[in-house]
Design an enzyme around this catalytic site. Sequence first.
Site, mmCIF file in Angstrom:
data_model
loop_
_atom_site.group_PDB
_atom_site.id
_atom_site.type_symbol
_atom_site.label_atom_id
_atom_site.label_comp_id
_atom_site.label_asym_id
_atom_site.label_seq_id
_atom_site.Cartn_x
_atom_site.Cartn_y
_atom_site.Cartn_z
ATOM 1 N N ASP A 26 0.830 -1.202 0.000
ATOM 2 C CA ASP A 26 0.000 0.000 0.000
ATOM 3 C C ASP A 26 0.868 1.256 0.000
ATOM 4 O O ASP A 26 1.936 1.285 0.623
ATOM 5 C CB ASP A 26 -0.896 -0.012 1.243
ATOM 6 C CG ASP A 26 -2.037 0.985 1.153
ATOM 7 O OD1 ASP A 26 -2.315 1.474 0.041
ATOM 8 O OD2 ASP A 26 -2.642 1.290 2.191
ATOM 9 N N ARG A 39 0.057 9.028 -10.691
ATOM 10 C CA ARG A 39 -0.109 7.803 -9.895
ATOM 11 C C ARG A 39 0.557 6.608 -10.562
ATOM 12 O O ARG A 39 1.089 5.722 -9.886
ATOM 13 C CB ARG A 39 -1.599 7.516 -9.668
ATOM 14 C CG ARG A 39 -2.261 8.503 -8.715
ATOM 15 C CD ARG A 39 -3.720 8.153 -8.497
ATOM 16 N NE ARG A 39 -3.892 6.910 -7.757
ATOM 17 C CZ ARG A 39 -3.908 6.819 -6.434
ATOM 18 N NH1 ARG A 39 -3.752 7.904 -5.692
ATOM 19 N NH2 ARG A 39 -4.094 5.655 -5.846
ATOM 20 N N HIS A 43 2.918 3.356 -9.154
ATOM 21 C CA HIS A 43 2.731 1.925 -9.377
ATOM 22 C C HIS A 43 3.982 1.299 -9.989
ATOM 23 O O HIS A 43 4.346 0.165 -9.657
ATOM 24 C CB HIS A 43 1.517 1.679 -10.264
ATOM 25 C CG HIS A 43 0.220 2.050 -9.608
ATOM 26 N ND1 HIS A 43 -0.173 1.533 -8.396
ATOM 27 C CD2 HIS A 43 -0.775 2.903 -9.998
ATOM 28 C CE1 HIS A 43 -1.350 2.045 -8.051
ATOM 29 N NE2 HIS A 43 -1.729 2.874 -9.008
ATOM 30 N N SER A 71 -7.005 -5.719 -6.051
ATOM 31 C CA SER A 71 -8.156 -6.300 -5.355
ATOM 32 C C SER A 71 -9.426 -6.192 -6.194
ATOM 33 O O SER A 71 -9.486 -5.446 -7.182
ATOM 34 C CB SER A 71 -8.371 -5.578 -4.017
ATOM 35 O OG SER A 71 -8.957 -4.302 -4.226
ATOM 36 N N ARG A 77 -11.397 2.338 -9.115
ATOM 37 C CA ARG A 77 -10.497 3.455 -9.396
ATOM 38 C C ARG A 77 -10.736 3.971 -10.814
ATOM 39 O O ARG A 77 -11.441 3.346 -11.607
ATOM 40 C CB ARG A 77 -9.041 3.009 -9.222
ATOM 41 C CG ARG A 77 -8.742 2.556 -7.804
ATOM 42 C CD ARG A 77 -7.281 2.249 -7.606
ATOM 43 N NE ARG A 77 -7.011 1.867 -6.218
ATOM 44 C CZ ARG A 77 -5.792 1.672 -5.727
ATOM 45 N NH1 ARG A 77 -4.728 1.826 -6.500
ATOM 46 N NH2 ARG A 77 -5.627 1.324 -4.463
ATOM 47 N N LEU A 137 11.667 -20.181 -4.012
ATOM 48 C CA LEU A 137 10.621 -19.309 -3.473
ATOM 49 C C LEU A 137 9.358 -19.404 -4.332
ATOM 50 O O LEU A 137 9.421 -19.357 -5.558
ATOM 51 C CB LEU A 137 11.114 -17.857 -3.453
ATOM 52 C CG LEU A 137 10.094 -16.788 -3.049
ATOM 53 C CD1 LEU A 137 9.643 -16.968 -1.613
ATOM 54 C CD2 LEU A 137 10.682 -15.389 -3.261
#
Length: 246
Positions: A26, A39, A43, A71, A77, A137
């Site tokens: 976040d 924005r 990101h 999400s 958005r 991983l």
Amino acid sequence: MFFQKGTQTLEIDMTRIPNHIAIIMDGNGRWAKKRSLPRKAGHKAGAEALERIIDDCRALGVKHLTVYAFSTENWKRSQEEVDAIMDLLRQYLKTYFRRFMKDNVKMNVIGEISRLDGDIQEQIREIEKLSKDKDGLFVHIALNYGGRDELCRAVQKLAVQIEKGALDSETITEDTIESFLDTAGTPDPELVIRTSGEERISNFLLWQIAYSEFYFTDTLWPDFNRQSLEEAIYSYQNRERRFGGR
């Protein structure tokens, strides 16, 4: 292993590294706003932070990393921002995530991907197929994911099996429900990290985090680094985990 926090020298027990870390990434937008950037620049910086943290988790011996990338609520958005996120996802699926496969990283996506554009769905399936035999991983990327949505889909799958007679409702256990989740077969996170100063779950892994330890930090996600991760692990290692016992 020792690390520095201010004037303190702290030690992480390398024999007690969390097996599974989940991160709510976040603060990308606020990071960009602080720098008078669009924005989408936030990101991009956030995606670069994820690259670094994947490398750091590998180095520290973490086995599973789950990151909340997009999400079910993020569709609210602006279209411009959603398009920028999807274009960035395309870029990383084509380039960076493929590089990780050379580093013995296995990847999969959790969430309802059917709403994503067809080319993105195809790239996801291809990367999951190409990395399925890796044993390093395991990175789980939550895309168009919501904890409630996951539980709804799991219940629907259960109902189908009951209707077919393949499952008796009276024999349903927690293990049965777990087997229908997006995360089936994956151990629950021991540590959940949320950046940017917010202190809420935001519909993330609602079933899986029943006994996870939470670590909240004011650090915005693009600024989250190896030391930030080590501080979170140090905090985790200095807690007593009782799982409801004494």
